[in-house]
Design a protein around this motif. Structure first.
Motif, PDB file in Angstrom:
ATOM      1  N   SER A  79       0.894  -1.042   0.168  1.00 34.42           N
ATOM      2  CA  SER A  79      -0.374   0.515  -0.207  1.00 34.42           C
ATOM      3  C   SER A  79       0.827   1.211  -0.189  1.00 34.42           C
ATOM      4  N   GLU A  80       2.233   0.798   0.635  1.00 34.67           N
ATOM      5  CA  GLU A  80       2.719   2.228   0.244  1.00 34.67           C
ATOM      6  C   GLU A  80       4.480   1.698   0.289  1.00 34.67           C
ATOM      7  N   PRO A  81       5.170   2.537   0.140  1.00 37.32           N
ATOM      8  CA  PRO A  81       6.949   2.298   0.260  1.00 37.32           C
ATOM      9  C   PRO A  81       7.176   2.449   1.872  1.00 37.32           C
ATOM     10  N   ILE A  82       8.097   2.524   2.571  1.00 36.73           N
ATOM     11  CA  ILE A  82       8.677   3.246   3.373  1.00 36.73           C
ATOM     12  C   ILE A  82       9.303   4.590   3.510  1.00 36.73           C
ATOM     13  N   ARG A  99       0.157   3.939 -17.738  1.00 36.37           N
ATOM     14  CA  ARG A  99       0.240   3.093 -16.240  1.00 36.37           C
ATOM     15  C   ARG A  99       1.615   4.563 -15.927  1.00 36.37           C
ATOM     16  N   VAL A 100       1.839   4.901 -14.363  1.00 36.56           N
ATOM     17  CA  VAL A 100       2.990   5.277 -13.106  1.00 36.56           C
ATOM     18  C   VAL A 100       3.696   3.423 -13.267  1.00 36.56           C
ATOM     19  N   GLU A 101       4.804   3.199 -13.633  1.00 31.68           N
ATOM     20  CA  GLU A 101       6.084   3.066 -13.926  1.00 31.68           C
ATOM     21  C   GLU A 101       6.457   3.617 -12.180  1.00 31.68           C
ATOM     22  N   VAL A 102       6.908   2.665 -11.375  1.00 35.33           N
ATOM     23  CA  VAL A 102       7.921   2.948 -10.439  1.00 35.33           C
ATOM     24  C   VAL A 102       9.412   2.285 -10.036  1.00 35.33           C
ATOM     25  N   ARG A 103      10.240   3.185 -10.017  1.00 42.70           N
ATOM     26  CA  ARG A 103      11.591   2.504 -10.714  1.00 42.70           C
ATOM     27  C   ARG A 103      12.366   2.586  -8.706  1.00 42.70           C
ATOM     28  N   CYS A 104      13.242   2.208  -8.694  1.00 44.62           N
ATOM     29  CA  CYS A 104      14.105   2.738  -7.197  1.00 44.62           C
ATOM     30  C   CYS A 104      14.773   4.100  -7.966  1.00 44.62           C
ATOM     31  N   ALA A 105      13.965   5.024  -6.871  1.00 38.89           N
ATOM     32  CA  ALA A 105      15.520   6.598  -7.413  1.00 38.89           C
ATOM     33  C   ALA A 105      16.972   6.810  -7.546  1.00 38.89           C
ATOM     34  N   PHE A 115      -1.109   0.878  -9.010  1.00 35.22           N
ATOM     35  CA  PHE A 115      -2.195   2.043  -9.042  1.00 35.22           C
ATOM     36  C   PHE A 115      -2.572   1.998  -8.247  1.00 35.22           C
ATOM     37  N   ASP A 116      -4.347   2.845  -8.614  1.00 38.63           N
ATOM     38  CA  ASP A 116      -5.092   3.571  -7.145  1.00 38.63           C
ATOM     39  C   ASP A 116      -6.377   2.951  -6.502  1.00 38.63           C
ATOM     40  N   ASP A 117      -5.965   1.050  -7.295  1.00 37.83           N
ATOM     41  CA  ASP A 117      -6.930   0.192  -6.056  1.00 37.83           C
ATOM     42  C   ASP A 117      -6.809  -0.390  -5.207  1.00 37.83           C
ATOM     43  N   GLY A 118      -5.500   0.228  -4.228  1.00 41.99           N
ATOM     44  CA  GLY A 118      -5.071  -0.049  -2.758  1.00 41.99           C
ATOM     45  C   GLY A 118      -6.399   0.021  -1.541  1.00 41.99           C
ATOM     46  N   PRO A 119      -5.359  -0.204  -0.853  1.00 39.07           N
ATOM     47  CA  PRO A 119      -6.570  -0.721   0.068  1.00 39.07           C
ATOM     48  C   PRO A 119      -6.729   0.735   0.803  1.00 39.07           C
ATOM     49  N   ALA A 120      -6.834   1.091   2.262  1.00 37.90           N
ATOM     50  CA  ALA A 120      -6.849   3.184   2.732  1.00 37.90           C
ATOM     51  C   ALA A 120      -6.029   2.262   3.638  1.00 37.90           C
ATOM     52  N   PRO A 121      -4.642   3.145   4.478  1.00 34.57           N
ATOM     53  CA  PRO A 121      -4.978   4.737   4.105  1.00 34.57           C
ATOM     54  C   PRO A 121      -5.069   5.412   2.467  1.00 34.57           C
ATOM     55  N   PHE A 126       1.069  -0.898  -5.085  1.00 31.76           N
ATOM     56  CA  PHE A 126       2.047  -0.572  -5.394  1.00 31.76           C
ATOM     57  C   PHE A 126       2.517  -2.136  -5.895  1.00 31.76           C
ATOM     58  N   CYS A 127       2.405  -2.655  -7.193  1.00 34.93           N
ATOM     59  CA  CYS A 127       2.689  -3.679  -7.999  1.00 34.93           C
ATOM     60  C   CYS A 127       3.802  -3.937  -8.325  1.00 34.93           C
ATOM     61  N   ILE A 128       4.751  -4.994  -7.681  1.00 42.79           N
ATOM     62  CA  ILE A 128       5.814  -5.484  -7.983  1.00 42.79           C
ATOM     63  C   ILE A 128       6.835  -6.147  -8.083  1.00 42.79           C
ATOM     64  N   ASN A 129       7.760  -6.418  -8.812  1.00 43.36           N
ATOM     65  CA  ASN A 129       8.117  -7.992  -9.570  1.00 43.36           C
ATOM     66  C   ASN A 129       8.640  -8.401  -8.405  1.00 43.36           C
ATOM     67  N   SER A 130       8.495  -9.688  -8.298  1.00 45.92           N
ATOM     68  CA  SER A 130       9.542 -10.342  -7.335  1.00 45.92           C
ATOM     69  C   SER A 130      10.847 -10.646  -7.758  1.00 45.92           C
TER      70      SER A 130
END
Length: 139
Positions: A79-82, A99-105, A115-121, A126-130
């Motif tokens: 639901s969120e990054p650290i 879509r919105v890609e996420v990368r290590c900064a 994606f914007d279909d996650g749980p509260a809050p 964040f759909c992440i490749n193992s």
């Protein structure tokens, strides 16, 4: 055009040969070429032990098991990054969709998408490749 995965603005940089030496073939394709592993095949899609998931490229702490949930999609979902500053968001217009890609900064490793279909809050998933993360058990 989106930012290249080997953009010189990333603080952690390696040559292509160094990435190939560090990563196994699947990790390399996902992390450095934005590939996606098939759903329900990665080692962490159904893994729920207590701990932290770090970037496979540079070891940055990215996601906590406390924010991991079963989204039913076949990939690890959080639901969120650290630390939001360690996860970069980029527009991805590949494959005929936006879509919105996420990368290590820190190193540019392709992690997955958000994606914007996650749980509260947060409402985010964040759909992440193992193949892009490495689990560190809680001590």
């Amino acid at each position: 055009m989106t930012k290249p995965i080997d953009d010189p603005s990333y603080p952690v940089r390696r040559t292509d040969a160094e990435w190939r030496d560090q990563l196994d073939p699947t990790q390399y394709q996902v992390a450095r070429h934005a590939a996606t592993e098939r759903p329900f095949t990665g080692r962490y899609w159904d893994h729920f032990a207590a701990g932290r998931y770090d970037c496979i490229g540079c070891g940055a702490p990215l996601f906590s098991s406390e924010t991991k949930f079963d989204a039913g999609c076949g990939w690890p979902s959080y639901s969120e990054p650290i630390d939001g500053a360690l996860v970069e968001r980029l527009v991805d217009s590949s494959h005929g969709m936006t879509r919105v890609e996420v990368r290590c900064a820190r190193c540019g490793t392709h992690l997955g998408h958000v994606f914007d279909d996650g749980p509260a809050p947060t409402g985010e998933r964040f759909c992440i490749n193992s193949a892009a993360i490495d689990f560190q058990p809680k001590e």
